[in-house]
Design a protein around this motif. Structure first.
Motif, PDB file in Angstrom:
ATOM      1  N   VAL A 151      47.686  43.256  35.231  1.00 53.37           N
ATOM      2  CA  VAL A 151      48.567  43.412  34.076  1.00 53.37           C
ATOM      3  C   VAL A 151      49.771  42.475  34.160  1.00 53.37           C
ATOM      4  N   GLU A 152      50.457  42.458  35.291  1.00 55.49           N
ATOM      5  CA  GLU A 152      51.648  41.613  35.402  1.00 55.49           C
ATOM      6  C   GLU A 152      51.318  40.133  35.299  1.00 55.49           C
ATOM      7  N   PRO A 153      50.256  39.633  35.969  1.00 57.42           N
ATOM      8  CA  PRO A 153      49.887  38.224  35.765  1.00 57.42           C
ATOM      9  C   PRO A 153      49.584  37.896  34.306  1.00 57.42           C
ATOM     10  N   LYS A 189      38.487  39.351  32.072  1.00 58.67           N
ATOM     11  CA  LYS A 189      38.791  38.465  33.201  1.00 58.67           C
ATOM     12  C   LYS A 189      37.583  37.589  33.491  1.00 58.67           C
ATOM     13  N   LEU A 190      37.793  36.268  33.531  1.00 55.85           N
ATOM     14  CA  LEU A 190      36.724  35.308  33.776  1.00 55.85           C
ATOM     15  C   LEU A 190      36.925  34.643  35.121  1.00 55.85           C
ATOM     16  N   SER A 191      35.866  34.567  35.897  1.00 61.57           N
ATOM     17  CA  SER A 191      35.964  33.954  37.218  1.00 61.57           C
ATOM     18  C   SER A 191      36.033  32.436  37.127  1.00 61.57           C
ATOM     19  N   GLU A 210      45.891  31.140  37.854  1.00 63.59           N
ATOM     20  CA  GLU A 210      45.770  30.379  39.092  1.00 63.59           C
ATOM     21  C   GLU A 210      44.373  30.517  39.709  1.00 63.59           C
ATOM     22  N   SER A 211      43.836  31.718  39.721  1.00 65.25           N
ATOM     23  CA  SER A 211      42.530  31.935  40.352  1.00 65.25           C
ATOM     24  C   SER A 211      41.479  32.445  39.386  1.00 65.25           C
TER      25      SER A 211
END
Length: 267
Positions: A175-177, A233-235, A215-216
């Protein structure tokens, strides 16, 4: 931003099911979207999922799993990070690839030359494990058929190539990112909240979909009815995948439509 074809197709299938088959007890929800490990459309009975329907375009990808070539043993290794179960079909595909290890060890865009029944078996086992009982597609009208007849409707091919890993729902730690990324992009947003395992946020922009690179990992935002966005979320990780692609080879069978309607009529 123009809506992606697969998303438009999924929504059209959903709207068709809602308009044709909703009853006092039976309703439908879109569940999958860009999250690859979730089924597309839930068939709800009295507000609770009874089974799922997978919406596929007439020509599209239809699942994947990661294999690592082990030079020392001359065999392929099934990644522990795969979200799909290691089924009998996976074992059969790996055995066939092991027998010609030198031919397949370098990932490429060339089609695997294996028995296509192995591909069909994998698709059926994989989607059945997610609670899918039917597939729906559109070609001169909507086509609905039970999962066990997949090979009669679709031709299936497979390649072993490098591809980014799949998608997942964000966790609380994301959440924070996500807040920082939205602020860095100058986007006005409201409360980020979880519902039914998914993360939602109100964002002041008119785009149907967009992606922000972290970043990741990357985060994908898709606008839903009511204006809120669901976050995926995508890798960023690249792995060698066995990837299945499908091509529709026939139209609807009235008997399969009736089988679907008969199942719904039980509720």
């Amino acid at each position: 931003m123009k809506k992606q074809n697969w998303l438009k197709h999924e929504e059209e299938c959903f709207e068709y099911l809602v308009s044709e088959y909703s009853t006092e007890r039976v309703s439908f929800d879109i569940r999958g979207g860009s999250v690859s490990n979730e089924s597309d459309i839930a068939v709800n009975v009295d507000g609770h999922p009874a089974f799922y329907i997978e919406a596929k375009m007439p020509g599209s990808q239809c699942g994947q799993f990661v294999l690592f070539p082990d030079e020392a043993s001359g065999r392929f290794v099934y990644s522990l990070r795969n979200r799909s179960p290691k089924t009998a079909a996976v074992d059969a595909i790996m055995l066939a690839m092991d027998r010609e290890f030198d031919k397949y060890k370098v990932p490429s865009t060339k089609e695997l030359g294996l028995d296509k029944n192995l591909y069909v078996n994998w698709i059926v086992e994989y989607y059945a494990s997610k609670g899918v009982r039917y597939f729906i597609t559109r070609s001169n009208g909507f086509v609905i058929f039970p999962i066990e007849r997949f090979g009669e409707y679709f031709d299936v091919s497979a390649v072993y190539r490098i591809k980014k890993s799949g998608s997942a729902n964000p966790a609380q730690r994301d959440v924070e990112p996500i807040r920082r990324l939205l602020e860095n992009d100058g986007l006005q947003y409201g409360n980020l909240h979880f519902y039914d395992g998914k993360l939602y946020v109100d964002i002041g922009c008119g785009r149907e979909t967009f992606k922000i690179a972290g970043e990741s990992v990357d985060f994908f935002f898709r606008k839903e009815r009511g204006g809120r966005y669901v976050v995926t979320k995508l890798s960023n990780t690249n792995n060698a995948n066995v990837i299945f692609s499908i091509s529709l080879k026939r139209g609807a069978d009235v008997n399969d439509i009736h089988a679907f309607e008969k199942e719904l009529s039980q509720y």
